[in-house]
Design a protein around this motif. Structure first.
Motif, PDB file in Angstrom:
ATOM      1  N   MET A 114      54.179  50.621  42.547  1.00  0.00           N
ATOM      2  CA  MET A 114      55.410  51.109  43.214  1.00  0.00           C
ATOM      3  C   MET A 114      55.058  51.666  44.591  1.00  0.00           C
ATOM      4  SD  MET A 114      58.129  53.900  41.771  1.00  0.00           S
ATOM      5  CE  MET A 114      59.628  54.234  42.639  1.00  0.00           C
ATOM      6  N   GLU A 115      55.805  51.248  45.607  1.00  0.00           N
ATOM      7  CA  GLU A 115      55.503  51.677  46.971  1.00  0.00           C
ATOM      8  C   GLU A 115      55.771  53.166  47.129  1.00  0.00           C
ATOM      9  OE1 GLU A 115      56.552  50.284  51.537  1.00  0.00           O
ATOM     10  OE2 GLU A 115      57.523  49.354  49.833  1.00  0.00           O
ATOM     11  N   GLN A 116      54.850  53.851  47.756  1.00  0.00           N
ATOM     12  CA  GLN A 116      54.994  55.286  47.938  1.00  0.00           C
ATOM     13  C   GLN A 116      56.159  55.595  48.874  1.00  0.00           C
ATOM     14  OE1 GLN A 116      53.162  57.822  46.484  1.00  0.00           O
ATOM     15  NE2 GLN A 116      52.398  56.168  45.207  1.00  0.00           N
ATOM     16  N   ILE A 117      56.890  56.651  48.526  1.00  0.00           N
ATOM     17  CA  ILE A 117      58.028  57.059  49.343  1.00  0.00           C
ATOM     18  C   ILE A 117      57.569  57.452  50.745  1.00  0.00           C
ATOM     19  CG2 ILE A 117      59.756  58.898  49.611  1.00  0.00           C
ATOM     20  CD1 ILE A 117      60.265  58.718  46.661  1.00  0.00           C
ATOM     21  N   THR A 118      56.359  58.014  50.834  1.00  0.00           N
ATOM     22  CA  THR A 118      55.848  58.438  52.140  1.00  0.00           C
ATOM     23  C   THR A 118      55.653  57.265  53.090  1.00  0.00           C
ATOM     24  OG1 THR A 118      53.632  58.392  51.161  1.00  0.00           O
ATOM     25  CG2 THR A 118      54.716  60.537  51.331  1.00  0.00           C
ATOM     26  N   ASN A 119      55.578  56.049  52.549  1.00  0.00           N
ATOM     27  CA  ASN A 119      55.438  54.870  53.398  1.00  0.00           C
ATOM     28  C   ASN A 119      56.782  54.385  53.931  1.00  0.00           C
ATOM     29  OD1 ASN A 119      52.690  54.798  53.031  1.00  0.00           O
ATOM     30  ND2 ASN A 119      52.799  53.472  51.237  1.00  0.00           N
ATOM     31  N   LYS A 120      57.835  55.017  53.442  1.00  0.00           N
ATOM     32  CA  LYS A 120      59.177  54.650  53.887  1.00  0.00           C
ATOM     33  C   LYS A 120      59.829  55.880  54.498  1.00  0.00           C
ATOM     34  CE  LYS A 120      59.963  51.059  50.426  1.00  0.00           C
ATOM     35  NZ  LYS A 120      60.854  50.559  49.369  1.00  0.00           N
ATOM     36  N   ASN A 121      60.123  55.830  55.766  1.00  0.00           N
ATOM     37  CA  ASN A 121      60.783  56.968  56.387  1.00  0.00           C
ATOM     38  C   ASN A 121      61.854  56.502  57.353  1.00  0.00           C
ATOM     39  OD1 ASN A 121      59.600  56.911  59.268  1.00  0.00           O
ATOM     40  ND2 ASN A 121      57.781  56.786  57.970  1.00  0.00           N
ATOM     41  N   PHE A 122      62.751  57.412  57.668  1.00  0.00           N
ATOM     42  CA  PHE A 122      63.938  57.042  58.433  1.00  0.00           C
ATOM     43  C   PHE A 122      63.619  56.496  59.819  1.00  0.00           C
ATOM     44  CE2 PHE A 122      63.210  61.319  59.968  1.00  0.00           C
ATOM     45  CZ  PHE A 122      63.642  61.290  61.283  1.00  0.00           C
ATOM     46  N   LYS A 123      62.519  56.943  60.431  1.00  0.00           N
ATOM     47  CA  LYS A 123      62.184  56.433  61.767  1.00  0.00           C
ATOM     48  C   LYS A 123      61.826  54.953  61.713  1.00  0.00           C
ATOM     49  CE  LYS A 123      60.875  60.709  64.075  1.00  0.00           C
ATOM     50  NZ  LYS A 123      59.809  61.459  64.779  1.00  0.00           N
ATOM     51  N   LYS A 124      61.123  54.563  60.657  1.00  0.00           N
ATOM     52  CA  LYS A 124      60.845  53.138  60.479  1.00  0.00           C
ATOM     53  C   LYS A 124      62.148  52.373  60.283  1.00  0.00           C
ATOM     54  CE  LYS A 124      56.177  53.477  58.535  1.00  0.00           C
ATOM     55  NZ  LYS A 124      55.321  53.196  57.356  1.00  0.00           N
ATOM     56  N   GLY A 125      63.066  53.005  59.560  1.00  0.00           N
ATOM     57  CA  GLY A 125      64.376  52.392  59.352  1.00  0.00           C
ATOM     58  C   GLY A 125      65.141  52.229  60.649  1.00  0.00           C
ATOM     59  N   LEU A 126      65.047  53.229  61.524  1.00  0.00           N
ATOM     60  CA  LEU A 126      65.743  53.167  62.810  1.00  0.00           C
ATOM     61  C   LEU A 126      65.124  52.109  63.726  1.00  0.00           C
ATOM     62  CD1 LEU A 126      66.343  56.976  63.511  1.00  0.00           C
ATOM     63  CD2 LEU A 126      68.051  55.265  62.868  1.00  0.00           C
ATOM     64  N   TRP A 127      63.797  52.049  63.744  1.00  0.00           N
ATOM     65  CA  TRP A 127      63.132  51.009  64.539  1.00  0.00           C
ATOM     66  C   TRP A 127      63.504  49.621  64.022  1.00  0.00           C
ATOM     67  CZ3 TRP A 127      61.470  51.736  69.156  1.00  0.00           C
ATOM     68  CH2 TRP A 127      60.857  52.930  69.544  1.00  0.00           C
ATOM     69  N   LEU A 128      63.532  49.510  62.715  1.00  0.00           N
ATOM     70  CA  LEU A 128      63.895  48.233  62.097  1.00  0.00           C
ATOM     71  C   LEU A 128      65.320  47.842  62.475  1.00  0.00           C
ATOM     72  CD1 LEU A 128      63.416  45.874  60.153  1.00  0.00           C
ATOM     73  CD2 LEU A 128      64.052  47.395  58.265  1.00  0.00           C
ATOM     74  N   PHE A 129      66.229  48.810  62.400  1.00  0.00           N
ATOM     75  CA  PHE A 129      67.619  48.518  62.767  1.00  0.00           C
ATOM     76  C   PHE A 129      67.718  48.120  64.233  1.00  0.00           C
ATOM     77  CE2 PHE A 129      71.647  49.742  64.688  1.00  0.00           C
ATOM     78  CZ  PHE A 129      72.537  49.015  63.903  1.00  0.00           C
ATOM     79  N   LEU A 130      66.984  48.818  65.094  1.00  0.00           N
ATOM     80  CA  LEU A 130      67.022  48.507  66.526  1.00  0.00           C
ATOM     81  C   LEU A 130      66.638  47.049  66.771  1.00  0.00           C
ATOM     82  CD1 LEU A 130      67.304  49.394  69.490  1.00  0.00           C
ATOM     83  CD2 LEU A 130      64.912  50.130  69.409  1.00  0.00           C
ATOM     84  N   ILE A 131      65.578  46.606  66.107  1.00  0.00           N
ATOM     85  CA  ILE A 131      65.129  45.216  66.265  1.00  0.00           C
ATOM     86  C   ILE A 131      66.190  44.250  65.735  1.00  0.00           C
ATOM     87  CG2 ILE A 131      63.415  43.514  65.518  1.00  0.00           C
ATOM     88  CD1 ILE A 131      61.405  45.911  65.391  1.00  0.00           C
ATOM     89  N   LEU A 132      66.681  44.535  64.531  1.00  0.00           N
ATOM     90  CA  LEU A 132      67.696  43.660  63.929  1.00  0.00           C
ATOM     91  C   LEU A 132      68.995  43.677  64.739  1.00  0.00           C
ATOM     92  CD1 LEU A 132      67.188  44.497  60.138  1.00  0.00           C
ATOM     93  CD2 LEU A 132      66.580  42.366  61.300  1.00  0.00           C
TER      94      LEU A 132
END
Length: 325
Positions: free
Chosen positions: A1-19
Motif C-alpha cells: 500500500m502506497e504511503q500517505i506521505t508520498n501523496k500530498n496536496f502540492k503534488k496534486g496541485l502540480w499535477l492539476f496544473l499540468i493536466l
C-alpha cells in the motif's frame, strides 16, 4: 500500500496544473481543427491525458480513481438529498452573479445546446460524459494526491480546481460550490460513484430543464420571444437600489441555508460510512489498514493549502485565459 506521505496536496496541485494546461491546449486545438468533435472534447482533453498519466505512473486505475468501492444505499439517499440542497446553492450564487449584470452563468450551457443536433446527443455530451470524465480527473486522479488534507480542505481545494476547469468565469461560482459538495461526497464515501451520481443528477436536470424551455419557446408565435426579451430588458432597467437589495438578501439567505444544510448532510454521510466501515471490520470484511482513510492524514494548514507556487500558477493561468477570451 502506497504511503500517505508520498501523496500530498502540492503534488496534486502540480499535477492539476499540468493536466489543466494540456486540457486548455487540446481544447483550443479541437476548437480550431476538430470543431465537429467539440461536443465530445472531454474524451480527448480529459480522458486520454488521465489514462496516459495512470499508465506512465503505473498506478492501479480502479483504486486510484476510487472506482473499486461501491456506495451503500444510505449514502445514495444522502447524495440525492445533497443534490436537492444544491439548488439553493446554485440559486443563491447565480442570483449574486447576475446582479453584477456583466456575467451570464448560463451562457456556456446555451452555446453547447446550440451545437447538439438532438436531445440524445445533448444528453450524452452534457449529462453522461462529463459526469464520468470530469469526476475522473478531479475527484479521481487529482484528489488521490490530497491524502494529507482534511475532508473540507480536500473538498474545497478540488472544488476550486473543478471551477477553474470550466474556464468560463460565469460558471466559476456554482461549479466551485458543486465541486466542493462532490469532493466531500467522494472523500466521505471513499468512492467516485457518489460524485458521478451527483454530477449526473445535476447535469441531467440542467439539460432537461433547458430543453423543455427551448421546446416551449419553439411553440410560441413569431415575435413573442422578442417581446419577452424587450419586457425583460425594460424590467431590468427599472430595477432600483431597493429591489437589488432585496435580491441580494434573498440570494444570501438561499446560499446560507444551502451551506448549512450541505455541511449537515456531509457530516451525516461521514457518520454513515464510518458506521459501515466499523461493521465490516467486525465482520472481518475490511482489513484494519483499509479503514485508515482520511483520518490518518498529516495536518495541513489552510494557509499552506492556498499560499503556494502551484496554486498561484493555476490561478494565473485561469485569470490569463479569461482575460484573453
Amino acid at each position: 500500500m502506497e504511503q500517505i506521505t508520498n501523496k500530498n496536496f502540492k503534488k496534486g496541485l502540480w499535477l492539476f496544473l499540468i493536466l489543466f494546461i494540456v486540457f486548455l491546449a487540446l481544447n483550443l486545438f479541437i476548437g480550431v481543427y476538430l470543431y465537429p468533435l467539440a461536443l465530445y472534447h472531454e474524451v480527448i482533453d480529459i480522458l486520454i491525458p488521465c489514462l496516459i498519466y495512470l499508465l506512465v505512473t503505473k498506478k492501479p486505475i480502479l483504486s486510484t480513481l476510487k472506482l473499486d468501492k461501491k456506495i451503500n444505499r444510505k449514502s445514495v439517499i444522502i447524495v440525492f438529498q445533497l443534490f436537492l440542497i444544491s439548488f439553493l446553492l446554485k440559486l443563491g450564487i447565480n442570483y449574486l452573479v447576475m446582479l453584477t449584470g456583466a456575467i451570464d452563468p448560463s451562457r456556456v450551457t446555451m452555446e453547447v445546446m446550440e451545437l447538439a443536433p438532438s436531445f440524445l446527443t445533448l444528453f450524452f455530451a452534457v449529462a453522461i460524459m462529463p459526469s464520468f470524465l470530469e469526476e475522473i480527473i478531479i475527484r479521481g486522479v487529482v484528489l488521490d494526491q490530497f491524502q494529507d488534507t482534511s475532508l473540507w480542505q480536500g473538498a474545497i481545494m478540488t472544488g476550486l480546481l473543478f471551477g477553474f476547469m470550466h474556464v468560463d468565469i460565469g460558471q466559476l461560482g456554482y461549479t466551485t460550490a458543486l465541486g466542493i459538495l462532490m469532493g466531500a461526497i467522494v472523500i466521505a464515501t471513499g468512492s467516485l460513484w457518489g460524485g458521478v451520481l451527483f454530477h449526473f443528477l445535476n447535469n441531467f436536470t440542467s439539460v432537461a430543464a433547458l430543453s423543455f424551455l427551448q421546446l416551449i419557446e419553439n411553440t410560441l408565435p413569431n415575435g413573442f420571444e422578442q417581446m419577452v426579451t424587450e419586457a425583460q430588458a425594460q424590467s431590468t432597467a427599472n430595477i432600483g437600489i431597493v429591489q437589488e437589495a432585496y435580491s441580494f438578501v434573498f440570494a444570501v439567505i438561499c446560499l446560507g441555508i444551502g451551506i448549512l444544510l450541505s455541511v449537515h448532510y456531509i457530516k451525516k454521510l461521514q457518520k454513515v460510512n464510518v458506521a459501515t466501515k466499523e461493521i465490516k471490520l467486525e465482520e472481518g470484511v475490511l482489513e484494519e489498514n483499509e479503514n485508515e482513510g482520511n483520518e490518518s492524514h498529516i495536518k495541513v494548514s489552510w494557509k499552506s493549502l492556498f499560499f503556494n507556487i502551484p496554486f498561484f500558477l493555476i490561478v494565473l493561468v485561469y485569470v490569463g485565459i479569461n482575460l484573453i477570451r
